[in-house]
Design a protein around this motif. Structure first.
Motif, PDB file in Angstrom:
ATOM      1  N   LEU A 260       0.825  -1.206   0.000  1.00  0.00           N
ATOM      2  CA  LEU A 260       0.000   0.000   0.000  1.00  0.00           C
ATOM      3  C   LEU A 260       0.865   1.264   0.000  1.00  0.00           C
ATOM      4  O   LEU A 260       0.590   2.215  -0.727  1.00  0.00           O
ATOM      5  CB  LEU A 260      -0.919   0.003   1.226  1.00  0.00           C
ATOM      6  N   TRP A 261       1.928   1.260   0.828  1.00  0.00           N
ATOM      7  CA  TRP A 261       2.786   2.438   0.924  1.00  0.00           C
ATOM      8  C   TRP A 261       3.530   2.672  -0.390  1.00  0.00           C
ATOM      9  O   TRP A 261       3.631   3.806  -0.855  1.00  0.00           O
ATOM     10  CB  TRP A 261       3.771   2.249   2.071  1.00  0.00           C
ATOM     11  N   ALA A 262       4.033   1.602  -0.995  1.00  0.00           N
ATOM     12  CA  ALA A 262       4.728   1.733  -2.273  1.00  0.00           C
ATOM     13  C   ALA A 262       3.772   2.204  -3.363  1.00  0.00           C
ATOM     14  O   ALA A 262       4.107   3.080  -4.169  1.00  0.00           O
ATOM     15  CB  ALA A 262       5.358   0.397  -2.664  1.00  0.00           C
ATOM     16  N   GLY A 263       2.572   1.628  -3.391  1.00  0.00           N
ATOM     17  CA  GLY A 263       1.582   2.040  -4.378  1.00  0.00           C
ATOM     18  C   GLY A 263       1.185   3.494  -4.218  1.00  0.00           C
ATOM     19  O   GLY A 263       1.029   4.232  -5.205  1.00  0.00           O
ATOM     20  N   TYR A 264       1.048   3.926  -2.966  1.00  0.00           N
ATOM     21  CA  TYR A 264       0.703   5.319  -2.692  1.00  0.00           C
ATOM     22  C   TYR A 264       1.743   6.264  -3.288  1.00  0.00           C
ATOM     23  O   TYR A 264       1.408   7.239  -3.956  1.00  0.00           O
ATOM     24  CB  TYR A 264       0.592   5.538  -1.180  1.00  0.00           C
ATOM     25  N   TRP A 265       3.039   5.962  -3.078  1.00  0.00           N
ATOM     26  CA  TRP A 265       4.082   6.858  -3.571  1.00  0.00           C
ATOM     27  C   TRP A 265       4.230   6.787  -5.081  1.00  0.00           C
ATOM     28  O   TRP A 265       4.603   7.767  -5.728  1.00  0.00           O
ATOM     29  CB  TRP A 265       5.401   6.568  -2.869  1.00  0.00           C
ATOM     30  N   LEU A 266       3.925   5.633  -5.685  1.00  0.00           N
ATOM     31  CA  LEU A 266       3.973   5.546  -7.143  1.00  0.00           C
ATOM     32  C   LEU A 266       2.902   6.432  -7.778  1.00  0.00           C
ATOM     33  O   LEU A 266       3.163   7.183  -8.723  1.00  0.00           O
ATOM     34  CB  LEU A 266       3.779   4.095  -7.597  1.00  0.00           C
ATOM     35  N   PHE A 267       1.684   6.333  -7.260  1.00  0.00           N
ATOM     36  CA  PHE A 267       0.604   7.161  -7.802  1.00  0.00           C
ATOM     37  C   PHE A 267       0.778   8.630  -7.403  1.00  0.00           C
ATOM     38  O   PHE A 267       0.301   9.533  -8.081  1.00  0.00           O
ATOM     39  CB  PHE A 267      -0.756   6.636  -7.334  1.00  0.00           C
ATOM     40  N   ASN A 268       1.476   8.849  -6.292  1.00  0.00           N
ATOM     41  CA  ASN A 268       1.713  10.204  -5.815  1.00  0.00           C
ATOM     42  C   ASN A 268       2.774  10.924  -6.647  1.00  0.00           C
ATOM     43  O   ASN A 268       2.887  12.151  -6.590  1.00  0.00           O
ATOM     44  CB  ASN A 268       2.165  10.158  -4.350  1.00  0.00           C
ATOM     45  N   ALA A 269       3.558  10.166  -7.426  1.00  0.00           N
ATOM     46  CA  ALA A 269       4.646  10.759  -8.209  1.00  0.00           C
ATOM     47  C   ALA A 269       4.118  11.762  -9.242  1.00  0.00           C
ATOM     48  O   ALA A 269       4.813  12.715  -9.596  1.00  0.00           O
ATOM     49  CB  ALA A 269       5.435   9.655  -8.906  1.00  0.00           C
ATOM     50  N   LYS A 270       2.898  11.548  -9.718  1.00  0.00           N
ATOM     51  CA  LYS A 270       2.317  12.448 -10.709  1.00  0.00           C
ATOM     52  C   LYS A 270       1.362  13.457 -10.069  1.00  0.00           C
ATOM     53  O   LYS A 270       0.572  14.105 -10.768  1.00  0.00           O
ATOM     54  CB  LYS A 270       1.584  11.636 -11.782  1.00  0.00           C
ATOM     55  N   ASP A 271       1.427  13.576  -8.755  1.00  0.00           N
ATOM     56  CA  ASP A 271       0.541  14.474  -8.024  1.00  0.00           C
ATOM     57  C   ASP A 271       1.001  15.918  -8.195  1.00  0.00           C
ATOM     58  O   ASP A 271       2.144  16.258  -7.881  1.00  0.00           O
ATOM     59  CB  ASP A 271       0.542  14.086  -6.538  1.00  0.00           C
TER      60      ASP A 271
END
Length: 299
Positions: free
Chosen positions: A167-178
């Motif tokens: 979950l934490w890794a997925g959050y930061w991956l999707f957050n990269a384009k934030d």
């Protein structure tokens, strides 16, 4: 003091703060359920983030940011803090702190592996070898030094710990384009996740009076681990002339954490934890090292 010196001060302060959280989680969970800890820690984290925005003179921009980004904030807030911390605290509730915190350090490698299906990146041979080393460390910790026997100390706890890294890794991956400013984005996440956490606690019958020790622990976890420390780390990354120098400071945290776990919780640090943690950190270092041939070879 130069910008690089300031970066080291901020970075080391963040690492020192993060090294205390495994002990703080366990001490708080002695008085709160995982869901209650998420709820009260989220409240204190939100208050600390609002205070930071107020100190920066940006509190008045919060309503406009909410109107513009409420959909993304609601989705990301459902992942972090709601789902991530609910599962992470469940892992800490089931496992000794030394085991849960060591497994949690594999999230950086999990992010590399998750980038393959999510971002379409190719897996390098070096990443595959690093994964093998890291997860052999997880297996060593989970079986308390008997990986071939596959006799897990607490399979559910290990499962929750590994799921939290996903979950934490997925959050930061999707957050990269934030496109949101980081502090504002995190504030919006906590703001919109709070009703979700309240509903969860109401549905599970956990909106009950709690001991003051639990509230004190949640205040520490929320304000420090979830809120203020993030800003310290972000400041360090902005001030440094070498991102790698600051990023490598995080390797100090697990050993400091084990010292505090032993001193504050009275846990006897198992040889299997030290061996497994050494493998996990070794795998993370292997992933970073510029090894000719391995870095370009595909798995």
């Amino acid at each position: 003091m130069t910008s690089q010196h300031k970066a080291y001060v901020f970075g080391l302060s963040a690492v020192l703060a993060w090294s205390t959280v495994a002990s703080a989680f366990k001490l708080s969970l002695a008085h709160l359920s995982p869901a209650q800890l998420v709820l009260y820690a989220s409240v204190f984290s939100l208050l600390s983030l609002l205070a930071i925005l107020g100190w920066q003179g940006r509190l008045a921009t919060l309503p406009a940011a909410l109107r513009q980004h409420w959909r993304r904030s609601a989705i990301l807030g459902a992942v972090n803090p709601f789902a991530y911390y609910l599962i992470l605290f469940q892992a800490y509730d089931l496992l000794p702190a030394q085991e849960a915190q060591a497994i949690n350090y594999t999230w950086a490698l999990t992010m590399t592996l998750l980038a393959v299906p999510v971002l379409g990146q190719r897996l390098k041979l070096q990443d595959s070898l690093a994964a093998l080393v890291c997860y052999s460390g997880v297996l060593t910790i989970a079986t308390r030094g008997a990986p071939l026997a596959l006799n897990f100390s607490n399979l559910s706890g290990v499962g929750f710990a590994l799921l939290s890294t996903l979950l934490w890794a997925g959050y930061w991956l999707f957050n990269a384009k934030d496109e949101r400013e980081p502090v504002m984005g995190l504030t919006l996440n906590f703001l919109l996740s709070l009703p979700l956490t309240l509903l969860w606690c109401a549905a599970t019958g956990e909106l009950t009076p709690v001991a003051w020790q639990g509230i004190a622990g949640a205040a520490y976890v929320g304000a420090l681990e979830m809120g203020f420390t993030f800003v310290l780390w972000l400041s360090a990354m902005k001030l440094t002339s070498s991102t790698a120098r600051i990023a490598n400071l995080i390797f100090l945290s697990p050993m400091l954490s084990l010292v505090l776990i032993s001193a504050l919780l009275g846990e006897a640090i198992l040889p299997s934890t030290l061996t497994g943690l050494a493998l996990i950190l070794g795998g993370l270092l292997l992933q970073k090292l510029p090894i000719p041939g391995l870095r370009t070879a595909r798995a």
